[in-house]
Design an enzyme around this catalytic site. Sequence first.
Site, PDB file in Angstrom:
ATOM      1  N   SER A 322       0.836  -1.203   0.000  1.00 10.55           N
ATOM      2  CA  SER A 322       0.000   0.000   0.000  1.00 10.55           C
ATOM      3  C   SER A 322       0.861   1.239   0.000  1.00 10.55           C
ATOM      4  CB  SER A 322      -0.883   0.022   1.255  1.00 10.55           C
ATOM      5  OG  SER A 322      -0.096   0.313   2.414  1.00 10.55           O
ATOM      6  N   ASP A 323       0.350   2.326  -0.585  1.00 13.07           N
ATOM      7  CA  ASP A 323       0.986   3.607  -0.342  1.00 13.07           C
ATOM      8  C   ASP A 323       0.886   3.864   1.158  1.00 13.07           C
ATOM      9  OD1 ASP A 323       2.237   6.018  -0.649  1.00 13.07           O
ATOM     10  OD2 ASP A 323       0.945   6.725  -2.263  1.00 13.07           O
ATOM     11  N   CYS A 324       1.822   4.635   1.681  1.00 10.09           N
ATOM     12  CA  CYS A 324       1.964   4.705   3.129  1.00 10.09           C
ATOM     13  C   CYS A 324       0.781   5.406   3.788  1.00 10.09           C
ATOM     14  CB  CYS A 324       3.284   5.373   3.481  1.00 10.09           C
ATOM     15  SG  CYS A 324       4.684   4.375   2.927  1.00 10.09           S
TER      16      CYS A 324
END
Length: 806
Positions: A322-324
Amino acid sequence: MAPSSRHLLLLLLATTLIVPRASSHDDGGAGKAVYTKVCDESRFEAAGLVMSRYPYCNASIPYADRVHDLIGWMTVEEKVSNLGDWADGAPRIGLPPYMWWSEALHGLSSTGPTTKFDDPKKPRLHSGRAAVFNGTVFANVINSAASFNETLWMSIGQAISTEARAMYNLGKSGLTYWSPNINVVRDPRWGRALETPGEDPYVVGRYAVNFVRGMQDVPGHAGAGVDPMSRPLKTAACCKHYAAYDVDDWYGHNRFKFDARVEERDMVETFQRPFEMCVRDGDVSSVMCSYNRVNGIPACADARLLSGTIRRDWGLHGYIVSDCDAVRVMALNATWLGYTAVEASAAVLKAGLDLDCGMSWIVQDGKPVMDYLTSYGMEAIRMGKMREADIDNALTNLYMTLMRLGYFDGMSKYETLNEKDICTDQHKSLALDGARQGMVLLKNNDNLLPLNADKLGAVTIRGPHAEAPEKVMDGDYTGPPCRYVTPLEGISKDVKIAHAANVTIYFGGINMHIEREGNDREDILLPKNQTEEILRVAEASPNPIVLVILCGGGVDISFAHGNPKIGAILWAGYPGGEGGQAIADVIFGRYNPGGRLPLTWFKNKYIHQIPMTSMALRPRPDHGYPGRTYKFYDGPEVLYPFGHGLSYTKFRYELTDAAKGATVKISAAGRHCKRLSYKAGTLHATPSCPAIDVASHACEETVAFNVSVVNHGDADGVHAVLVYTIPPRDVAGAPIKQVVAFQRVFVKAGSAATVGFKLNVCKAFGIVEKTAYTVVPSGISAIHLENGDSSSPSSVSFPVKISFYA
């Protein structure tokens, strides 16, 4: 919030349980055990364990069996604790912690918790003297894209991965890098244009393939016949941000809450194509899903996008991250379906996510939280919302990647890399050459450039970027450079800086305060005070001035382009640590610029024609919106078109030979034929087979041609040949034209070079129908080339007839 004691302990363990190869300048290391891999027998003994008890450390058995054994030893609590980017490991069975998040967009970056550069205030001893080891900072991706040089893109990836391996051996970095950014620049206001290869999906995809291959490929272990699940990786790259992500923060529409409403045709044709190329052709080992929703569903929770498309259809050999904070965003920002933290965690894992990156600490439900999966995974299992088998699948994808990286067994080929392999002369030379290759000459009235340093003796330097700090020259996602040359320093090596010289060079543009991650532009102008100053400087100068523009996305400098007192304009992008020298090399003629714009530079009126939130690529007459990118834009004249770029010499094209068409055999009459949308009133009768479906065809047919690139000027130079195809003119909704191939070629003055192209019919002439099928239309298409030089235009076009038979 400060990290919890658990994560402080993990950070300590991550740097002590596996300490990469020590070097002579390590301080305070006396008496410490040094381990270069997980499966080191002495490391197990030091922990009171017997390595032979654990088959996951048996290098003679297949990776898949070893990973299966490793996961089998783990308790469910240990499994859950390894689903975040700060993975706990399982010390009970000899598995150390691992920190997944490192960045390498255009050089090793200090973004993220893993990569640690030297403190310049505490230099280390090297060869008997104090030294600080940083990293080679290459020009930003938008610059490199302007070179249209696939060899350069791969070479940059190879150099970065070498420095990454050296940093890993020094205990200063990891092996997994979340780069490159391959989102297509759909709108000129997007703040992250500087990070990307531009607006054309094919060019973006080819950049991805080459950069990823440079980052990942180990010589002798790539290509046909190699098992993709066992081939070793030099480092692991990651193509991001998937999918339809290109709105950061525009008038209240931010990436955390934005719902990208995308037609399926646009998804296939533009938003997904670079990622498909990255996975299929680049064999990337990771894909990052984005914050935004796509047609109502968060990208990281969309099983069709993740498990269905990335892993099943494209065949990803790696993991999805996932993007952070993207999982947290689902519950706290997007509030998708009213999901709780537990439900959001379960949803992403079931959709195909393998790793949850947490960027910042918050207190939620009375406890410190970073990664949602590690914080709420056990609760999800207890509530019956998550299967342990789903966790096993995720861990399998993660540990298979680490196996291939040599994290468990080491990789002898790279174990000797150290500080001597960082900031090498070769890498700094590559950074300089890459910055020069990406320079684009936008205007050059009366051949003002190049300047003759010997005749001038001195120049006047003006503008806010003359002494641009590192953050301006290097752009975003960067670390401290090996060395840093400002434009002023570069110019002053050739001439004296005097205040009343005959020639003035103005260094202007924008910076990270205006365009960056999390900040889209409200307009595409220079700051007003800068525009006014440029005009004052130009008016006061006895001769036309040279304007150097630093920016990532395009800016409307119409005022300068049409002003005879501004004789030359050079786009330098954000050219990296060697950028000042690269600019000087171009201005004084040591390097003949050959870059071409990888995105359209619109005039500022564009921002009033269409909102940034409209995701459609094709024109929308019902709203009065023009199309987007060079492929579909049908509005007023732009400032500089895609592919624009001048040179200190002149190039023209001469077609030497070309195929006139291609005949494609259909296996059974009508079996692969598809309907095609035609413009009203353009056809007298619909063909019996309007188009063939690419997915169900062998696609072996090709069209070949040769073009002679003639340098009819006075200087040697390089030229990027861009090849476009133009679909049959009676097909509705087709691109105006589309890039299908490109080559960069060097041609001496007064000479010619023959460039050959062999185009696959399906890839080069395929278009996406409104049904979202990719098809090859029958009829007369065209191949088109144009040199991008508005001062001396040259083009070649010829028809190609595509027909089908049973």
